[in-house]
Design a protein around this motif. Sequence first.
Motif, mmCIF file in Angstrom:
data_model
loop_
_atom_site.group_PDB
_atom_site.id
_atom_site.type_symbol
_atom_site.label_atom_id
_atom_site.label_comp_id
_atom_site.label_asym_id
_atom_site.label_seq_id
_atom_site.Cartn_x
_atom_site.Cartn_y
_atom_site.Cartn_z
ATOM 1 N N LEU A 204 0.824 -1.206 0.000
ATOM 2 C CA LEU A 204 0.000 0.000 0.000
ATOM 3 C C LEU A 204 0.857 1.253 0.000
ATOM 4 N N LYS A 205 1.949 1.226 0.785
ATOM 5 C CA LYS A 205 2.852 2.381 0.816
ATOM 6 C C LYS A 205 3.409 2.671 -0.582
ATOM 7 N N LYS A 206 3.837 1.622 -1.280
ATOM 8 C CA LYS A 206 4.397 1.824 -2.616
ATOM 9 C C LYS A 206 3.311 2.199 -3.622
ATOM 10 N N ALA A 207 2.088 1.708 -3.398
ATOM 11 C CA ALA A 207 0.989 2.041 -4.308
ATOM 12 C C ALA A 207 0.595 3.509 -4.189
ATOM 13 N N GLN A 208 1.020 4.173 -3.110
ATOM 14 C CA GLN A 208 0.711 5.578 -2.949
ATOM 15 C C GLN A 208 1.614 6.464 -3.802
ATOM 16 N N ASP A 209 2.668 5.878 -4.376
ATOM 17 C CA ASP A 209 3.592 6.622 -5.232
ATOM 18 C C ASP A 209 3.064 6.595 -6.672
ATOM 19 N N PRO A 210 2.705 7.738 -7.238
ATOM 20 C CA PRO A 210 2.165 7.747 -8.607
ATOM 21 C C PRO A 210 3.074 7.093 -9.641
ATOM 22 N N ARG A 211 4.371 7.025 -9.361
ATOM 23 C CA ARG A 211 5.279 6.405 -10.337
ATOM 24 C C ARG A 211 5.017 4.912 -10.488
ATOM 25 N N THR A 212 4.359 4.287 -9.486
ATOM 26 C CA THR A 212 4.047 2.857 -9.598
ATOM 27 C C THR A 212 2.710 2.620 -10.297
ATOM 28 N N TRP A 213 1.911 3.658 -10.519
ATOM 29 C CA TRP A 213 0.554 3.460 -11.002
ATOM 30 C C TRP A 213 0.466 2.804 -12.383
ATOM 31 N N PRO A 214 1.299 3.214 -13.364
ATOM 32 C CA PRO A 214 1.187 2.534 -14.668
ATOM 33 C C PRO A 214 1.425 1.030 -14.561
ATOM 34 N N ALA A 215 2.499 0.617 -13.858
ATOM 35 C CA ALA A 215 2.779 -0.819 -13.726
ATOM 36 C C ALA A 215 1.687 -1.501 -12.911
ATOM 37 N N LEU A 216 1.174 -0.813 -11.888
ATOM 38 C CA LEU A 216 0.122 -1.385 -11.057
ATOM 39 C C LEU A 216 -1.166 -1.559 -11.854
ATOM 40 N N ALA A 217 -1.471 -0.557 -12.683
ATOM 41 C CA ALA A 217 -2.680 -0.661 -13.505
ATOM 42 C C ALA A 217 -2.578 -1.828 -14.485
ATOM 43 N N LEU A 218 -1.399 -2.009 -15.090
ATOM 44 C CA LEU A 218 -1.197 -3.135 -16.007
ATOM 45 C C LEU A 218 -1.333 -4.469 -15.272
ATOM 46 N N ALA A 219 -0.744 -4.553 -14.077
ATOM 47 C CA ALA A 219 -0.819 -5.798 -13.308
ATOM 48 C C ALA A 219 -2.259 -6.103 -12.905
ATOM 49 N N LEU A 220 -2.988 -5.073 -12.500
ATOM 50 C CA LEU A 220 -4.383 -5.295 -12.105
ATOM 51 C C LEU A 220 -5.218 -5.745 -13.295
ATOM 52 N N ARG A 221 -4.932 -5.180 -14.470
ATOM 53 C CA ARG A 221 -5.685 -5.593 -15.662
ATOM 54 C C ARG A 221 -5.446 -7.076 -15.952
ATOM 55 N N GLU A 222 -4.201 -7.536 -15.761
ATOM 56 C CA GLU A 222 -3.898 -8.956 -15.962
ATOM 57 C C GLU A 222 -4.540 -9.809 -14.874
ATOM 58 N N ALA A 223 -4.425 -9.323 -13.619
ATOM 59 C CA ALA A 223 -4.888 -10.131 -12.486
ATOM 60 C C ALA A 223 -6.409 -10.197 -12.407
ATOM 61 N N TRP A 224 -7.086 -9.168 -12.888
ATOM 62 C CA TRP A 224 -8.540 -9.081 -12.694
ATOM 63 C C TRP A 224 -9.286 -10.247 -13.310
ATOM 64 N N ARG A 225 -8.691 -10.846 -14.359
ATOM 65 C CA ARG A 225 -9.346 -11.982 -15.025
ATOM 66 C C ARG A 225 -9.415 -13.193 -14.100
ATOM 67 N N GLU A 226 -8.528 -13.222 -13.097
ATOM 68 C CA GLU A 226 -8.451 -14.396 -12.213
ATOM 69 C C GLU A 226 -9.258 -14.204 -10.940
ATOM 70 N N LEU A 227 -9.803 -13.010 -10.720
ATOM 71 C CA LEU A 227 -10.424 -12.697 -9.443
ATOM 72 C C LEU A 227 -11.915 -12.989 -9.452
ATOM 73 N N ASP A 228 -12.441 -13.191 -8.240
ATOM 74 C CA ASP A 228 -13.883 -13.203 -8.026
ATOM 75 C C ASP A 228 -14.176 -11.971 -7.188
ATOM 76 N N THR A 229 -14.854 -11.005 -7.786
ATOM 77 C CA THR A 229 -15.103 -9.757 -7.076
ATOM 78 C C THR A 229 -16.340 -9.070 -7.622
ATOM 79 N N ASP A 230 -16.989 -8.271 -6.787
ATOM 80 C CA ASP A 230 -18.087 -7.432 -7.270
ATOM 81 C C ASP A 230 -17.626 -5.991 -7.441
ATOM 82 N N LEU A 231 -16.300 -5.783 -7.420
ATOM 83 C CA LEU A 231 -15.706 -4.503 -7.785
ATOM 84 C C LEU A 231 -15.241 -4.591 -9.230
ATOM 85 N N SER A 232 -15.531 -3.586 -10.039
ATOM 86 C CA SER A 232 -15.037 -3.606 -11.412
ATOM 87 C C SER A 232 -13.607 -3.079 -11.450
ATOM 88 N N LEU A 233 -12.876 -3.483 -12.472
ATOM 89 C CA LEU A 233 -11.501 -2.983 -12.636
ATOM 90 C C LEU A 233 -11.510 -1.474 -12.794
#
Length: 365
Positions: A204-233
């Motif tokens: 969470l601390k590292k996710a607060q740094d905007p410089r990590t957001w592009p890589a985090l967004a890409l990772a979440l897009r990949e990971a979201w296909r594997e998740l069970d959630t009622d939150l949308s990407l």
Amino acid sequence: MRPRLSLLLLSLALFALGGVLSWPRPVEEEGVRPRRAGPLPEMGVVVAARDIEYCGYHTPCGPGSRTDTIFYVRIRGGEARALAIPRDLYSPAVGGKINGAYARGGAGLLKQAVEEATGLVAERHLILTLESVARVVDAVGGVEVYLDRPMRYTDRAAKLYIDFPAGRLHLNGEEAVKYMRFRHDALGDYARLDRIKGVISQVLKKAQDPRTWPALALALREAWRELDTDLSLEEALAHLPGVQGLRLSLATLPTREGRGTFLYVDEGAKAQVLAAWMGMALPSSPPQVPVRLRGERDLILWGQALLAREGVEVQVEEAEVARSAVYTKDLEAGSYVAELFHLPLLAPYGPVSGVVVELGRDLVE
């Protein structure tokens, strides 16, 4: 005048994040739009990680149906408070251990079991796989840990091989998952939950740094296909800027041993923890409990000066510290010190005397 490098990096990060958000999305996502109520909406989320499924003898073949790691997370204003729930907790709703809730009744029964155990409302759910956890850890550049002794364990059936030396370690996503799965020490599952708390606070601390957001967004897009959630990407990504400045505190639901290998909620201790944890307001005066600073000498001197201005006397201990955090079982005193140092507050299961402030090099990086 030349613009500062940090501003350029921030602009590039936001530009890249905007590019990711503008990608074409599946039809089923088009009808879902985030509901914003301030920087982050208030909500209670059950976050759990699935174990391993076996196709045959010694043949792991993907995410299982049990959830060995379960957290209740309450997001409110600028705070995220997470409560770890031991996997062996007896759940009347399940008729067995709470880690079997997802297998028996999906996310609905898991949320019901968590609400039953905590007395707190769970509006949303996010069920992770081990692979998705590894992707997110990699996206923020890994995590640092410090081991007092080597960590070794072999489970050929699960193809799990853990062999970490003692000392300071930087772990990538796959290694961090192994570190969080290990529970073969004196405190067993409780120690595992404490390790998971440490990794969550770093991510969470590292996710607060905007410089990590592009890589985090890409990772979440990949990971979201594997998740069970009622939150949308799209909803999750829209909330990403809201994590800046988010204060994090993590505790464990108090339990007592019962019949067989079952644990039961310690109702008296739970009431005390939740009263302090959920209704926690920042104290107006310094804590009247022992405060100990751990870290390198220069960081300890800085911490001493900071606490001296508050009239707080401290004990000091020069030590190797992987990542900075505040550890205590006194949530009120801990919240005061954590706010002073702008550090996450972690309430471990293991014994802690007073408030311990660990100061690592991440403070000056």
